[in-house]
Design a protein around this motif. Sequence first.
Motif, PDB file in Angstrom:
ATOM      1  N   GLY A  89       0.457  -1.135  -0.391  1.00  0.00           N
ATOM      2  CA  GLY A  89      -0.005   0.235   0.384  1.00  0.00           C
ATOM      3  C   GLY A  89       1.083   1.595   0.194  1.00  0.00           C
ATOM      4  N   ALA A  90       1.838   1.329   0.916  1.00  0.00           N
ATOM      5  CA  ALA A  90       2.433   2.398   0.656  1.00  0.00           C
ATOM      6  C   ALA A  90       3.381   2.463  -0.693  1.00  0.00           C
ATOM      7  N   LEU A  91       4.072   1.784  -0.810  1.00  0.00           N
ATOM      8  CA  LEU A  91       4.583   1.587  -2.569  1.00  0.00           C
ATOM      9  C   LEU A  91       3.338   2.343  -3.307  1.00  0.00           C
ATOM     10  N   ILE A  92       1.878   1.768  -3.505  1.00  0.00           N
ATOM     11  CA  ILE A  92       1.155   2.569  -4.558  1.00  0.00           C
ATOM     12  C   ILE A  92       0.914   3.624  -4.215  1.00  0.00           C
ATOM     13  N   CYS A  93       1.261   4.273  -3.068  1.00  0.00           N
ATOM     14  CA  CYS A  93       1.253   5.590  -2.315  1.00  0.00           C
ATOM     15  C   CYS A  93       2.126   6.659  -3.232  1.00  0.00           C
ATOM     16  N   ALA A  94       3.604   5.585  -2.674  1.00  0.00           N
ATOM     17  CA  ALA A  94       4.894   5.870  -3.276  1.00  0.00           C
ATOM     18  C   ALA A  94       4.933   6.199  -5.046  1.00  0.00           C
ATOM     19  N   VAL A  95       4.550   5.719  -5.507  1.00  0.00           N
ATOM     20  CA  VAL A  95       4.402   5.780  -7.127  1.00  0.00           C
ATOM     21  C   VAL A  95       3.478   6.182  -7.814  1.00  0.00           C
ATOM     22  N   CYS A  96       2.016   6.091  -6.934  1.00  0.00           N
ATOM     23  CA  CYS A  96       1.166   6.724  -7.812  1.00  0.00           C
ATOM     24  C   CYS A  96      -0.006   7.323  -7.191  1.00  0.00           C
ATOM     25  N   PRO A  97       1.009   9.073  -6.622  1.00  0.00           N
ATOM     26  CA  PRO A  97      -0.145   9.625  -4.777  1.00  0.00           C
ATOM     27  C   PRO A  97      -0.941  10.154  -5.888  1.00  0.00           C
ATOM     28  N   HIS A  98      -0.903   9.988  -7.068  1.00  0.00           N
ATOM     29  CA  HIS A  98      -2.566  10.581  -7.392  1.00  0.00           C
ATOM     30  C   HIS A  98      -3.945   9.718  -7.212  1.00  0.00           C
ATOM     31  N   ILE A  99      -3.739   8.557  -6.861  1.00  0.00           N
ATOM     32  CA  ILE A  99      -4.757   7.761  -6.764  1.00  0.00           C
ATOM     33  C   ILE A  99      -5.136   8.410  -5.267  1.00  0.00           C
ATOM     34  N   LEU A 100      -4.576   8.414  -4.898  1.00  0.00           N
ATOM     35  CA  LEU A 100      -5.715   9.544  -3.180  1.00  0.00           C
ATOM     36  C   LEU A 100      -6.227  10.372  -3.482  1.00  0.00           C
ATOM     37  N   ARG A 101      -6.208  11.640  -4.861  1.00  0.00           N
ATOM     38  CA  ARG A 101      -7.496  12.238  -4.977  1.00  0.00           C
ATOM     39  C   ARG A 101      -8.616  11.741  -5.141  1.00  0.00           C
ATOM     40  N   TYR A 102      -8.990  10.468  -5.331  1.00  0.00           N
ATOM     41  CA  TYR A 102     -10.098   9.568  -5.293  1.00  0.00           C
ATOM     42  C   TYR A 102     -10.921   9.427  -4.375  1.00  0.00           C
ATOM     43  N   THR A 103     -12.034   9.737  -4.217  1.00  0.00           N
ATOM     44  CA  THR A 103     -12.825   9.331  -2.837  1.00  0.00           C
ATOM     45  C   THR A 103     -13.576   7.977  -3.481  1.00  0.00           C
ATOM     46  N   SER A 104     -13.688   7.952  -4.165  1.00  0.00           N
ATOM     47  CA  SER A 104     -13.713   6.076  -3.784  1.00  0.00           C
ATOM     48  C   SER A 104     -12.610   5.793  -3.642  1.00  0.00           C
ATOM     49  N   VAL A 105     -11.641   5.797  -4.096  1.00  0.00           N
ATOM     50  CA  VAL A 105     -10.519   4.980  -3.244  1.00  0.00           C
ATOM     51  C   VAL A 105     -10.176   5.110  -1.876  1.00  0.00           C
ATOM     52  N   ASN A 106     -10.227   6.258  -1.706  1.00  0.00           N
ATOM     53  CA  ASN A 106     -10.074   6.071  -0.035  1.00  0.00           C
ATOM     54  C   ASN A 106     -11.321   5.383   0.444  1.00  0.00           C
ATOM     55  N   VAL A 107     -12.300   5.655   0.562  1.00  0.00           N
ATOM     56  CA  VAL A 107     -13.296   4.673   1.166  1.00  0.00           C
ATOM     57  C   VAL A 107     -13.669   3.388   0.819  1.00  0.00           C
ATOM     58  N   THR A 108     -12.963   3.151  -0.500  1.00  0.00           N
ATOM     59  CA  THR A 108     -12.593   1.362  -0.571  1.00  0.00           C
ATOM     60  C   THR A 108     -12.252   1.275   0.493  1.00  0.00           C
ATOM     61  N   ALA A 109     -11.044   1.908   0.772  1.00  0.00           N
ATOM     62  CA  ALA A 109      -9.873   1.268   1.774  1.00  0.00           C
ATOM     63  C   ALA A 109     -10.013   1.131   3.215  1.00  0.00           C
ATOM     64  N   LEU A 110     -11.296   2.635   3.676  1.00  0.00           N
ATOM     65  CA  LEU A 110     -12.448   2.071   4.774  1.00  0.00           C
ATOM     66  C   LEU A 110     -13.077   0.664   4.460  1.00  0.00           C
ATOM     67  N   VAL A 111     -13.703   0.687   4.065  1.00  0.00           N
ATOM     68  CA  VAL A 111     -14.514  -1.041   4.730  1.00  0.00           C
ATOM     69  C   VAL A 111     -13.955  -2.203   3.762  1.00  0.00           C
TER      70      VAL A 111
END
Length: 374
Positions: free
Chosen positions: A44-66
Amino acid sequence: MMVAMGIGRFAFTPILPLMQRDLGISNSLAGGLASLNYAGYLAGALICAVCPHILRYTSVNVTALVACIATTFLMGFTQSPYWWGALRLISGVASAMLFVVIAIEVTETMVRSSHSRWSSALYGGIGLGIALSGVFTQILDRFGGWSAAWLGMGGISMILSLVGILVAGKRRGAVSIPSVSSPSTGTLTGISRLATAYFLEGVGYIVSATFLVTMITHTAGLARFAPWSWVAVGLAAAPSTVIWQQIAYRIGVRHALTLAYLLQACGILLSSIATQPFSAGLAAIIFGGTFLGIVSLAMAEGTRRSGADARRAAAILTVCFGAGQVIGPPLAGLLADQQGGFSLPLILAGSTVVFGGILVATDRNFSAGSSYKK
């Protein structure tokens, strides 16, 4: 943060003795399951490091919480090591992504409101989640053992998430993160020694973070105290980030961070010889009172050094920390099964943290005035 880290990642520690008691799982299997969770965290940390733009999306963050809530809840529905491993892996990915996005969101909000000096209080949520899991695991155990503990913690995670959403009110669901194609060379160079020390912290601290309650449970005369030791860790951890920040104000970040590393090493080594409630409790308090302090100071220092590339620096440091956590638990579990106890794993873990402290103490990238006063 209570849900993502305090429960999603660390509820495994107080529930592990129940799983060993009810299902007879070995330390090696326990270490493997922990390592899979930390491997997911690393991914997950690598994903954030390589593709930080995905953290812009509400759907990604909500999916992570669920996913974080669901994987905690579903642990209580199976006895298959394979399904446990898959759930812990997914939970690790979700926890890492939530950790990064929450850290960015809260830090930026605090900066905008001119309260940045209190941003480290965020990490106290991890300690509160740890304490909560320690208390409720004992209560839930009475209703159905290890399974009820997982199911109950999943339910509590759901309630906490709803409370957090209601308290926060209507806010933007994702942070503004610019697209960056590749890591800055300056960022990597400026935090390389700090990142190495943070990696060693990940290797060392995670042994206690995974097996502390199990170790105390299997120490003669301390079984009844064991669950409360995790509560002590959480209660010590909750205010520790603010306390270490204040220490950094006075003596500088490098000295404060070095002190935290060495103090934690002493606590880990103390836990290897603790045979009385006082010494075991002191070891738990030292551990709880230092590991989040190290996280907050290291992350803040990495941000200071990286300037405009602070978001990627946070992800890089989290990757290094995650890599260390993947290594520690399986080695400790294997050695514990072979040696019939955790003395050797704890000695090795404490020594690793000492080396990390030495790297911090000799890191010249800390400026002469590197403290939160700046």
